[in-house]
Every structure is written in C-alpha cells, then in structure tokens.
Motif scaffolding. Structure first.
Motif, PDB file in Angstrom:
ATOM      1  N   GLU B  19       0.857  -1.193   0.000  1.00 28.19           N
ATOM      2  CA  GLU B  19       0.000   0.000   0.000  1.00 28.19           C
ATOM      3  C   GLU B  19       0.893   1.243   0.000  1.00 28.19           C
ATOM      4  OE1 GLU B  19      -2.385   1.861   3.495  1.00 28.19           O
ATOM      5  OE2 GLU B  19      -3.617   0.272   2.643  1.00 28.19           O
ATOM      6  N   GLU B  20       0.600   2.163  -0.881  1.00 27.14           N
ATOM      7  CA  GLU B  20       1.396   3.392  -0.941  1.00 27.14           C
ATOM      8  C   GLU B  20       1.155   4.222   0.318  1.00 27.14           C
ATOM      9  OE1 GLU B  20       3.476   4.459  -3.615  1.00 27.14           O
ATOM     10  OE2 GLU B  20       3.230   2.386  -4.202  1.00 27.14           O
ATOM     11  N   GLN B  21       2.222   4.750   0.873  1.00 30.21           N
ATOM     12  CA  GLN B  21       2.092   5.620   2.038  1.00 30.21           C
ATOM     13  C   GLN B  21       2.678   6.981   1.670  1.00 30.21           C
ATOM     14  OE1 GLN B  21       4.702   5.007   5.334  1.00 30.21           O
ATOM     15  NE2 GLN B  21       3.023   4.973   6.779  1.00 30.21           N
ATOM     16  N   THR B  22       2.080   8.028   2.231  1.00 29.86           N
ATOM     17  CA  THR B  22       2.558   9.368   1.908  1.00 29.86           C
ATOM     18  C   THR B  22       3.983   9.562   2.420  1.00 29.86           C
ATOM     19  OG1 THR B  22       0.311  10.121   2.198  1.00 29.86           O
ATOM     20  CG2 THR B  22       2.000  11.808   2.189  1.00 29.86           C
ATOM     21  N   ALA B  23       4.823  10.158   1.573  1.00 22.87           N
ATOM     22  CA  ALA B  23       6.186  10.475   2.003  1.00 22.87           C
ATOM     23  C   ALA B  23       6.205  11.892   2.553  1.00 22.87           C
ATOM     24  CB  ALA B  23       7.140  10.362   0.828  1.00 22.87           C
ATOM     25  N   ASN B  24       6.758  12.055   3.732  1.00 21.94           N
ATOM     26  CA  ASN B  24       6.839  13.377   4.351  1.00 21.94           C
ATOM     27  C   ASN B  24       8.103  14.100   3.895  1.00 21.94           C
ATOM     28  OD1 ASN B  24       4.480  12.965   5.789  1.00 21.94           O
ATOM     29  ND2 ASN B  24       5.562  11.968   7.472  1.00 21.94           N
ATOM     30  N   ILE B  25       7.903  15.281   3.334  1.00 23.15           N
ATOM     31  CA  ILE B  25       9.022  16.017   2.728  1.00 23.15           C
ATOM     32  C   ILE B  25       9.350  17.274   3.531  1.00 23.15           C
ATOM     33  CG2 ILE B  25       9.781  17.249   0.632  1.00 23.15           C
ATOM     34  CD1 ILE B  25       7.959  15.443  -0.986  1.00 23.15           C
ATOM     35  N   LEU B  26      10.649  17.525   3.668  1.00 17.82           N
ATOM     36  CA  LEU B  26      11.138  18.795   4.226  1.00 17.82           C
ATOM     37  C   LEU B  26      11.853  19.530   3.094  1.00 17.82           C
ATOM     38  CD1 LEU B  26      12.252  20.827   6.398  1.00 17.82           C
ATOM     39  CD2 LEU B  26      14.099  19.192   6.803  1.00 17.82           C
ATOM     40  N   LEU B  27      11.473  20.779   2.847  1.00 22.18           N
ATOM     41  CA  LEU B  27      12.136  21.587   1.819  1.00 22.18           C
ATOM     42  C   LEU B  27      13.029  22.618   2.501  1.00 22.18           C
ATOM     43  CD1 LEU B  27       9.159  22.312  -0.643  1.00 22.18           C
ATOM     44  CD2 LEU B  27      10.902  20.521  -0.809  1.00 22.18           C
ATOM     45  N   VAL B  28      14.307  22.592   2.187  1.00 27.24           N
ATOM     46  CA  VAL B  28      15.246  23.557   2.774  1.00 27.24           C
ATOM     47  C   VAL B  28      15.807  24.406   1.635  1.00 27.24           C
ATOM     48  CG1 VAL B  28      17.240  23.861   4.281  1.00 27.24           C
ATOM     49  CG2 VAL B  28      15.860  21.773   4.462  1.00 27.24           C
ATOM     50  N   GLU B  29      15.345  25.646   1.576  1.00 27.86           N
ATOM     51  CA  GLU B  29      15.656  26.508   0.424  1.00 27.86           C
ATOM     52  C   GLU B  29      15.411  27.955   0.865  1.00 27.86           C
ATOM     53  OE1 GLU B  29      16.524  26.319  -3.104  1.00 27.86           O
ATOM     54  OE2 GLU B  29      16.435  28.449  -2.649  1.00 27.86           O
ATOM     55  N   ASP B  68      10.739  12.010   5.785  1.00 27.18           N
ATOM     56  CA  ASP B  68      11.261  10.869   5.033  1.00 27.18           C
ATOM     57  C   ASP B  68      12.291  11.325   3.995  1.00 27.18           C
ATOM     58  OD1 ASP B  68       9.470   8.940   6.213  1.00 27.18           O
ATOM     59  OD2 ASP B  68       7.875   9.828   5.010  1.00 27.18           O
ATOM     60  N   VAL B  69      11.958  12.430   3.298  1.00 29.32           N
ATOM     61  CA  VAL B  69      12.862  12.937   2.260  1.00 29.32           C
ATOM     62  C   VAL B  69      13.087  14.434   2.491  1.00 29.32           C
ATOM     63  CG1 VAL B  69      13.239  13.263  -0.219  1.00 29.32           C
ATOM     64  CG2 VAL B  69      11.972  11.257   0.573  1.00 29.32           C
ATOM     65  N   ALA B  70      14.351  14.827   2.530  1.00 27.29           N
ATOM     66  CA  ALA B  70      14.685  16.256   2.653  1.00 27.29           C
ATOM     67  C   ALA B  70      15.292  16.714   1.335  1.00 27.29           C
ATOM     68  CB  ALA B  70      15.673  16.476   3.789  1.00 27.29           C
ATOM     69  N   VAL B  71      14.753  17.816   0.807  1.00 25.31           N
ATOM     70  CA  VAL B  71      15.326  18.424  -0.397  1.00 25.31           C
ATOM     71  C   VAL B  71      16.097  19.644   0.090  1.00 25.31           C
ATOM     72  CG1 VAL B  71      14.834  19.460  -2.644  1.00 25.31           C
ATOM     73  CG2 VAL B  71      13.371  17.617  -1.778  1.00 25.31           C
ATOM     74  N   VAL B  72      17.404  19.614  -0.085  1.00 32.28           N
ATOM     75  CA  VAL B  72      18.261  20.603   0.583  1.00 32.28           C
ATOM     76  C   VAL B  72      19.097  21.403  -0.417  1.00 32.28           C
ATOM     77  CG1 VAL B  72      20.154  20.866   2.248  1.00 32.28           C
ATOM     78  CG2 VAL B  72      18.396  19.148   2.659  1.00 32.28           C
ATOM     79  N   ASP B  73      19.002  22.723  -0.323  1.00 31.00           N
ATOM     80  CA  ASP B  73      19.878  23.624  -1.087  1.00 31.00           C
ATOM     81  C   ASP B  73      21.208  23.690  -0.339  1.00 31.00           C
ATOM     82  OD1 ASP B  73      20.824  25.592  -2.787  1.00 31.00           O
ATOM     83  OD2 ASP B  73      19.745  27.223  -1.803  1.00 31.00           O
ATOM     84  N   LEU B  74      22.284  23.995  -1.043  1.00 30.93           N
ATOM     85  CA  LEU B  74      23.579  24.049  -0.350  1.00 30.93           C
ATOM     86  C   LEU B  74      23.921  25.455   0.157  1.00 30.93           C
ATOM     87  CD1 LEU B  74      25.853  21.665  -2.475  1.00 30.93           C
ATOM     88  CD2 LEU B  74      24.533  21.174  -0.412  1.00 30.93           C
ATOM     89  N   GLY B  75      23.582  26.472  -0.617  1.00 25.04           N
ATOM     90  CA  GLY B  75      23.930  27.848  -0.224  1.00 25.04           C
ATOM     91  C   GLY B  75      22.835  28.453   0.631  1.00 25.04           C
ATOM     92  N   LEU B  76      22.960  28.301   1.947  1.00 20.17           N
ATOM     93  CA  LEU B  76      21.931  28.827   2.852  1.00 20.17           C
ATOM     94  C   LEU B  76      22.501  30.006   3.630  1.00 20.17           C
ATOM     95  CD1 LEU B  76      20.610  25.329   3.887  1.00 20.17           C
ATOM     96  CD2 LEU B  76      19.355  27.035   2.565  1.00 20.17           C
ATOM     97  N   PRO B  77      21.621  30.920   4.086  1.00 17.83           N
ATOM     98  CA  PRO B  77      22.140  32.167   4.669  1.00 17.83           C
ATOM     99  C   PRO B  77      22.959  31.984   5.946  1.00 17.83           C
ATOM    100  CG  PRO B  77      19.737  32.030   4.881  1.00 17.83           C
ATOM    101  CD  PRO B  77      20.150  30.928   3.968  1.00 17.83           C
ATOM    102  N   ASP B  78      22.672  30.949   6.723  1.00 19.67           N
ATOM    103  CA  ASP B  78      23.385  30.786   7.989  1.00 19.67           C
ATOM    104  C   ASP B  78      24.303  29.567   8.015  1.00 19.67           C
ATOM    105  OD1 ASP B  78      21.356  28.972   7.895  1.00 19.67           O
ATOM    106  OD2 ASP B  78      20.819  29.118   9.997  1.00 19.67           O
ATOM    107  N   GLY B  79      24.602  29.027   6.865  1.00 23.85           N
ATOM    108  CA  GLY B  79      25.516  27.884   6.855  1.00 23.85           C
ATOM    109  C   GLY B  79      25.446  27.127   5.549  1.00 23.85           C
ATOM    110  N   ASP B  80      26.204  26.058   5.519  1.00 24.60           N
ATOM    111  CA  ASP B  80      26.300  25.243   4.315  1.00 24.60           C
ATOM    112  C   ASP B  80      25.336  24.068   4.423  1.00 24.60           C
ATOM    113  OD1 ASP B  80      27.091  23.668   2.184  1.00 24.60           O
ATOM    114  OD2 ASP B  80      29.201  24.175   2.421  1.00 24.60           O
ATOM    115  N   GLY B  81      24.563  23.842   3.370  1.00 22.81           N
ATOM    116  CA  GLY B  81      23.629  22.724   3.367  1.00 22.81           C
ATOM    117  C   GLY B  81      24.319  21.383   3.590  1.00 22.81           C
ATOM    118  N   ILE B  82      25.613  21.310   3.273  1.00 23.96           N
ATOM    119  CA  ILE B  82      26.347  20.049   3.469  1.00 23.96           C
ATOM    120  C   ILE B  82      26.386  19.684   4.961  1.00 23.96           C
ATOM    121  CG2 ILE B  82      28.630  18.941   3.286  1.00 23.96           C
ATOM    122  CD1 ILE B  82      28.913  20.270   0.551  1.00 23.96           C
TER     123      ILE B  82
END
Lengths: 105, 236
Positions: B19-29, B68-82
């Motif tokens: 059964e498909e379950q919803t994936a919870n996403i965090l967007l960091v941008e 479950d899944v984080a979509v992360v930008d690397l150039g963030l104002p207070d630090g590096d996405g890495i």
C-alpha cells in the motif's frame, strides 16, 4: 517567465498556472524573452534581469533574484517595489494587480 | 497473514500486497518563492506531503521530525547545506536527502554525497526530474549508480589532496615572497615591484623564481591565480 535556473522557472510557472488558471503562463529561455515579448505582448514578464527594451513594452515586470541573491524587484504600472525575500503570494499579487490595471485601461 | 513492515514510503501489508504511504518532505531553500511553489507542486501529488519548509540551516534543524525525504539547497544564509546533509545522515538515517543546488562545482556535489546525500540535482533540472528523484528516494531506490558514487568520492579525495598540497606550498612562502605576490596583484612589473619593495630587479627575479618553484607553477600569471584562489593575497 524567462528566469533562471530552469527549475525555478518551471516550478513557479506551474504553481502560478494552477493558482491563477485564468492567466496564460509561458515559460521560455531568457534569450528568447525579447522576441517573445514582441510576439506575445504579455502583461507581466519575469526574468532575472529585464532589459529597458522589455520594460518599455510591458505593463508589469519582475526581476526575480538578479545575481542569485535574495532581493527581487517589480514594477506594476508606475509602482516600483523592492523585496528582500519575495514570496509566491507576492508574485500572485503582481499578476492580480496587473490584471486589474489591464481591465481598467 | 504475513507480518506488516514499513519500507521507505510503503507499507507491506501482506506478501505481495503493497500500500502506498505518503512520504513526508522537508524543503530547505532560502528562495521563498521557489520553495513555496515547489511545496505547492508536491502537495498536489497524493503520494507526497510537505510537512515542513525551512529557509535556513537553523530552521531545518528543528523541522526534521517525521521527515522521510529532505530536499536541501547548499547555499543557505546561515551555513552550508552540506552540514545539514551530514547531520541528517548521522543522526536521522531514515531521512533520504536530495541536494538541489545551483552550484556548478562538481566537488560541491561530491562533498554532499560524501556527507551522506542520497542524490544530487542541479537547479537546471526540470520539474519532472525533481519529482522523479524524490519519488525514487521515497521508494528506497538509489539515485546514483555505484560507479557515479565512486567517481564522486574520488573527486572529493582529489580536491582534498589538492587543497592540502596548496596549503603546504603556501606555508613555504616567506613574508617577502608574499609581498612580491601582493605587489604583482596590483599590476606592477618587475622593475616597479623592485622599486616598491626597495630591492634590486635581480632580487625581485630571484624571489619570483623561488615563488614559482614553491607553488609548482610556471608563470607569474599562474602564481597570481594560485595566490588569489588560495587567499594568499587580495585583489583590491
């Protein structure tokens, strides 16, 4: 919409299409902007940079993240606005204002 | 009846029945208009739910619960996405991280993979590519082949070695040699540098030969580029 990078252009265009179905949204490469403005006569143009030639041909324009910073600029009619961190509702509001402007004129 | 178990984004109810379950996403941008439009796009898909949005590293740190899944930008104002990728990978291994960056440096993407990113995409990607990447991560699929992974890790290792070599070369430069490089950066020729530093042209040339040898380069221009790139001098 002729801003870079492509994901911004496509994602924002798609969201605006869904949220403002009465608006016709065309996503194009930045280098196509001037000729498309000539051909389509859009009410609003979104780009990273909007040339004076394009500005003079449209009622409203948005410079979205020029230089890839967080600042953006818009002009609707005579009203210029600077945004420190432009939001999606700001872009929708620009479209709505321009629509009202077009209906009045 | 088989035992139910949770997979990445799926619940296996019984054998062969998924059964498909919803994936919870965090967007960091940090570009809010893009982040909000991307959230809107994912929310339209029944299989995704954007449970949190963050415009900075600090906001993301407090928004990771249940992701479950984080979509992360690397150039963030207070630090590096890495940094975030590394934190998620070590303390929240259930989070699959997709790096979505405008960086054009392959070494940045490679560093993200080394830090634990499950996938990397350039921001010139299409909507379809982004959604497909998140969907694959949600299903526990790999975005990078083992070969791609190895190539990226090699890139990181090579870059790290180059940086170490550069640091060692810079440490060998004397104060005087750094002054010669700084004068070179202002556009002076040999004679002008000599006059400026109150030395003879021959001494200036000796300094320059030593600089080229220590930095492992073959011309004044290469020495200048090396010095600027590694912060030995400033171009004013």
């Amino acid at each position: 919409m002729a801003n870079e990078p492509r994901s911004y252009r496509e994602v924002i265009a798609e969201a605006v299409r869904a949220l403002r179905p009465q608006a016709r949204i065309v996503a194009a490469e930045p280098e196509e902007l001037e000729s498309l403005v000539e051909e389509l006569r859009p009410h609003v143009v979104v780009g990273n940079r909007v040339s004076p030639a394009v500005r003079s041909r449209v009622p409203a324009w948005v410079e979205l993240y020029p230089g890839y910073g967080t600042e953006s600029f818009s002009c609707v009619g005579e009203e210029h606005t600077t945004y420190d961190d432009i939001q999606l509702p700001d872009l929708l509001s620009i479209i709505d204002q321009t629509r009202r402007l077009a209906q009045r004129s | 009846m088989g035992e139910a178990k949770t997979l990445h984004g799926k619940i296996e109810i019984t054998e062969g029945q998924v059964e498909e379950q919803t994936a919870n996403i965090l967007l960091v941008e940090d570009h809010a208009s893009f982040r909000q439009a991307l959230a809107f796009m994912f929310e339209r898909e029944p299989e995704f739910s954007v449970i949190a949005q963050a415009g900075s590293v600090s906001e993301a740190r407090v928004a990771k619960n249940g992701v479950d899944v984080a979509v992360v930008d690397l150039g963030l104002p207070d630090g590096d996405g890495i940094e975030l990728v590394e934190e998620f990978s070590s303390s929240e291994p259930r989070i699959a991280t997709l790096v979505l960056s405008a960086s054009l440096e392959p070494a940045r993407f490679a560093s993200a993979v080394e830090a634990g990113a499950a996938g990397v995409l350039h921001k010139s990607a299409s909507i379809g590519e982004i959604v497909d990447a998140v969907r694959r991560l949600r299903n526990g699929q790999a975005l990078l082949s083992p070969n791609e992974m190895i190539q990226m890790l090699r890139t990181v290792s090579r870059k790290r070695q180059e940086e170490m070599d550069a640091r060692q070369a810079i440490e060998k430069l004397t104060r005087r040699e750094k002054e010669v490089l700084q004068a070179l950066a202002t556009g002076m020729d040999s004679k002008e540098i000599a006059e400026n530093l109150h030395i003879t042209v021959e001494t200036e040339r000796t300094h320059m030969v030593n600089i080229l040898n220590k930095l492992g380069v073959h011309s004044r221009l290469q020495a200048l580029v090396f010095a600027v790139r590694h912060g030995v001098i400033e171009i004013r």
